[in-house]
Design a protein around this motif. Structure first.
Motif, PDB file in Angstrom:
ATOM      1  N   VAL A  96       0.842  -1.202   0.000  1.00  0.00           N
ATOM      2  CA  VAL A  96       0.000   0.000   0.000  1.00  0.00           C
ATOM      3  C   VAL A  96       0.873   1.245   0.000  1.00  0.00           C
ATOM      4  O   VAL A  96       0.595   2.227  -0.706  1.00  0.00           O
ATOM      5  CB  VAL A  96      -0.951  -0.014   1.212  1.00  0.00           C
ATOM      6  N   LEU A  97       1.956   1.212   0.768  1.00  0.00           N
ATOM      7  CA  LEU A  97       2.884   2.347   0.806  1.00  0.00           C
ATOM      8  C   LEU A  97       3.495   2.593  -0.570  1.00  0.00           C
ATOM      9  O   LEU A  97       3.587   3.741  -1.022  1.00  0.00           O
ATOM     10  CB  LEU A  97       3.978   2.073   1.838  1.00  0.00           C
ATOM     11  N   ILE A  98       3.895   1.536  -1.244  1.00  0.00           N
ATOM     12  CA  ILE A  98       4.433   1.658  -2.603  1.00  0.00           C
ATOM     13  C   ILE A  98       3.398   2.285  -3.534  1.00  0.00           C
ATOM     14  O   ILE A  98       3.701   3.206  -4.307  1.00  0.00           O
ATOM     15  CB  ILE A  98       4.881   0.270  -3.112  1.00  0.00           C
ATOM     16  N   ARG A  99       2.177   1.793  -3.448  1.00  0.00           N
ATOM     17  CA  ARG A  99       1.099   2.336  -4.285  1.00  0.00           C
ATOM     18  C   ARG A  99       0.914   3.825  -4.029  1.00  0.00           C
ATOM     19  O   ARG A  99       0.799   4.619  -4.979  1.00  0.00           O
ATOM     20  CB  ARG A  99      -0.190   1.581  -3.985  1.00  0.00           C
ATOM     21  N   ASP A 100       0.903   4.216  -2.762  1.00  0.00           N
ATOM     22  CA  ASP A 100       0.654   5.612  -2.421  1.00  0.00           C
ATOM     23  C   ASP A 100       1.815   6.509  -2.835  1.00  0.00           C
ATOM     24  O   ASP A 100       1.599   7.650  -3.271  1.00  0.00           O
ATOM     25  CB  ASP A 100       0.383   5.744  -0.921  1.00  0.00           C
ATOM     26  N   LEU A 101       3.040   6.028  -2.709  1.00  0.00           N
ATOM     27  CA  LEU A 101       4.185   6.820  -3.138  1.00  0.00           C
ATOM     28  C   LEU A 101       4.186   7.021  -4.644  1.00  0.00           C
ATOM     29  O   LEU A 101       4.498   8.116  -5.137  1.00  0.00           O
ATOM     30  CB  LEU A 101       5.484   6.143  -2.686  1.00  0.00           C
ATOM     31  N   ARG A 102       3.848   5.964  -5.374  1.00  0.00           N
ATOM     32  CA  ARG A 102       3.755   6.097  -6.831  1.00  0.00           C
ATOM     33  C   ARG A 102       2.660   7.097  -7.209  1.00  0.00           C
ATOM     34  O   ARG A 102       2.856   7.936  -8.101  1.00  0.00           O
ATOM     35  CB  ARG A 102       3.490   4.738  -7.468  1.00  0.00           C
ATOM     36  N   ALA A 103       1.527   7.017  -6.522  1.00  0.00           N
ATOM     37  CA  ALA A 103       0.420   7.925  -6.816  1.00  0.00           C
ATOM     38  C   ALA A 103       0.789   9.372  -6.503  1.00  0.00           C
ATOM     39  O   ALA A 103       0.278  10.301  -7.143  1.00  0.00           O
ATOM     40  CB  ALA A 103      -0.816   7.514  -6.012  1.00  0.00           C
ATOM     41  N   ALA A 104       1.708   9.548  -5.526  1.00  0.00           N
ATOM     42  CA  ALA A 104       2.150  10.903  -5.174  1.00  0.00           C
ATOM     43  C   ALA A 104       3.207  11.435  -6.133  1.00  0.00           C
ATOM     44  O   ALA A 104       3.679  12.566  -5.966  1.00  0.00           O
ATOM     45  CB  ALA A 104       2.695  10.912  -3.736  1.00  0.00           C
ATOM     46  N   GLY A 105       3.602  10.626  -7.114  1.00  0.00           N
ATOM     47  CA  GLY A 105       4.521  11.081  -8.147  1.00  0.00           C
ATOM     48  C   GLY A 105       5.981  10.770  -7.915  1.00  0.00           C
ATOM     49  O   GLY A 105       6.847  11.247  -8.670  1.00  0.00           O
ATOM     50  N   HIS A 106       6.297   9.957  -6.909  1.00  0.00           N
ATOM     51  CA  HIS A 106       7.685   9.613  -6.631  1.00  0.00           C
ATOM     52  C   HIS A 106       8.148   8.457  -7.517  1.00  0.00           C
ATOM     53  O   HIS A 106       7.364   7.565  -7.860  1.00  0.00           O
ATOM     54  CB  HIS A 106       7.855   9.245  -5.164  1.00  0.00           C
ATOM     55  N   THR A 107       9.420   8.478  -7.860  1.00  0.00           N
ATOM     56  CA  THR A 107      10.038   7.393  -8.610  1.00  0.00           C
ATOM     57  C   THR A 107      10.620   6.392  -7.622  1.00  0.00           C
ATOM     58  O   THR A 107      11.379   6.769  -6.725  1.00  0.00           O
ATOM     59  CB  THR A 107      11.168   7.930  -9.505  1.00  0.00           C
ATOM     60  N   LEU A 108      10.282   5.120  -7.789  1.00  0.00           N
ATOM     61  CA  LEU A 108      10.706   4.090  -6.846  1.00  0.00           C
ATOM     62  C   LEU A 108      11.714   3.144  -7.497  1.00  0.00           C
ATOM     63  O   LEU A 108      11.542   2.722  -8.641  1.00  0.00           O
ATOM     64  CB  LEU A 108       9.504   3.283  -6.343  1.00  0.00           C
ATOM     65  N   HIS A 109      12.757   2.818  -6.742  1.00  0.00           N
ATOM     66  CA  HIS A 109      13.770   1.852  -7.137  1.00  0.00           C
ATOM     67  C   HIS A 109      13.932   0.845  -5.998  1.00  0.00           C
ATOM     68  O   HIS A 109      13.404   1.043  -4.902  1.00  0.00           O
ATOM     69  CB  HIS A 109      15.114   2.525  -7.395  1.00  0.00           C
ATOM     70  N   PHE A 110      14.700  -0.225  -6.255  1.00  0.00           N
ATOM     71  CA  PHE A 110      15.046  -1.125  -5.164  1.00  0.00           C
ATOM     72  C   PHE A 110      16.540  -1.422  -5.178  1.00  0.00           C
ATOM     73  O   PHE A 110      17.213  -1.314  -6.207  1.00  0.00           O
ATOM     74  CB  PHE A 110      14.225  -2.430  -5.220  1.00  0.00           C
TER      75      PHE A 110
END
Length: 206
Positions: A96-110
């Motif tokens: 859910v946190l990943i989903r919300d961060l993506r929705a907020a416009g952040h770019t996610l990596h691992f």
């Protein structure tokens, strides 16, 4: 902001003490015993397991080495290694946190210390390409956190200055290594506290 997730214990379930207690009920009766066994088995992700994490030895070889080093039966050690992929289940609140961060416009990596067979399992079992723009597994790049080389590789791979990266990891030594490279970093203890920290940094709405 570019946000970088560790995997084990952050995105995917990884609690070695309870994991070993489930796999070895005949050998481990308490979480304290599980923690002690995990320290011997995984060597704090150095030693034999660290070589496996870096893709420098195979699953068969790490089983052989652990059995030889500890005296535990080869079959029991092999059973633990075989069981790891099923242990690595997504943590729902982190999803859910990943989903919300993506929705907020952040770019996610691992950025994950992960042996090759387990990395391939995760790639096949889960839509990592939908959750993250990119990422590095230690088994693929033959480096391992908390080495400076691993973080330097990540900086080049993600293509942004370290100051623009915020790292979520559950091991203090990895958080300290990221901070030493001028990353921002948060020690991950659970998804709720990570969310509160991200809200306090104005990266998410409350």
């Amino acid at each position: 902001m570019k946000i970088v997730f560790d995997f084990g214990g952050v995105v995917f379930r990884w609690h070695p003490a309870s994991f070993l207690a489930r796999i070895w009920p005949h050998r481990i009766e308490t979480l304290e015993q599980g923690a002690a066994a995990a320290a011997v088995f995984f060597q704090n992700y150095g030693g034999d397991w660290g070589l496996f994490d870096q893709g420098l030895i195979s699953a068969d070889e790490v089983v052989r080495r652990i059995a030889a080093r500890t005296g535990w039966p080869l079959g029991e050690v092999a059973a633990v290694v075989r069981a790891v992929p099923d242990e690595l289940m997504p943590i729902p609140a982190t999803q859910v946190l990943i989903r919300d961060l993506r929705a907020a416009g952040h770019t996610l990596h691992f950025l994950s210390n992960m042996p090759l067979p387990f990395a391939e399992h995760l790639r096949k079992a889960y839509p990592l390409h939908e959750w993250f723009v990119s990422g590095l597994f230690s088994g693929h790049v033959k480096q391992i956190k908390p080495s400076a080389e691993m973080f330097a590789l990540a900086e080049r791979h993600f293509g942004v200055p370290p100051q623009e990266l915020l790292f979520l990891d559950d091991h203090p030594v990895n958080v300290e290594a990221a901070l030493a490279r001028d990353w921002q970093a948060v020690l991950f203890t659970d998804p709720a506290s990570a969310r509160r920290e991200l809200v306090s940094r104005r990266l998410l709405n409350a």
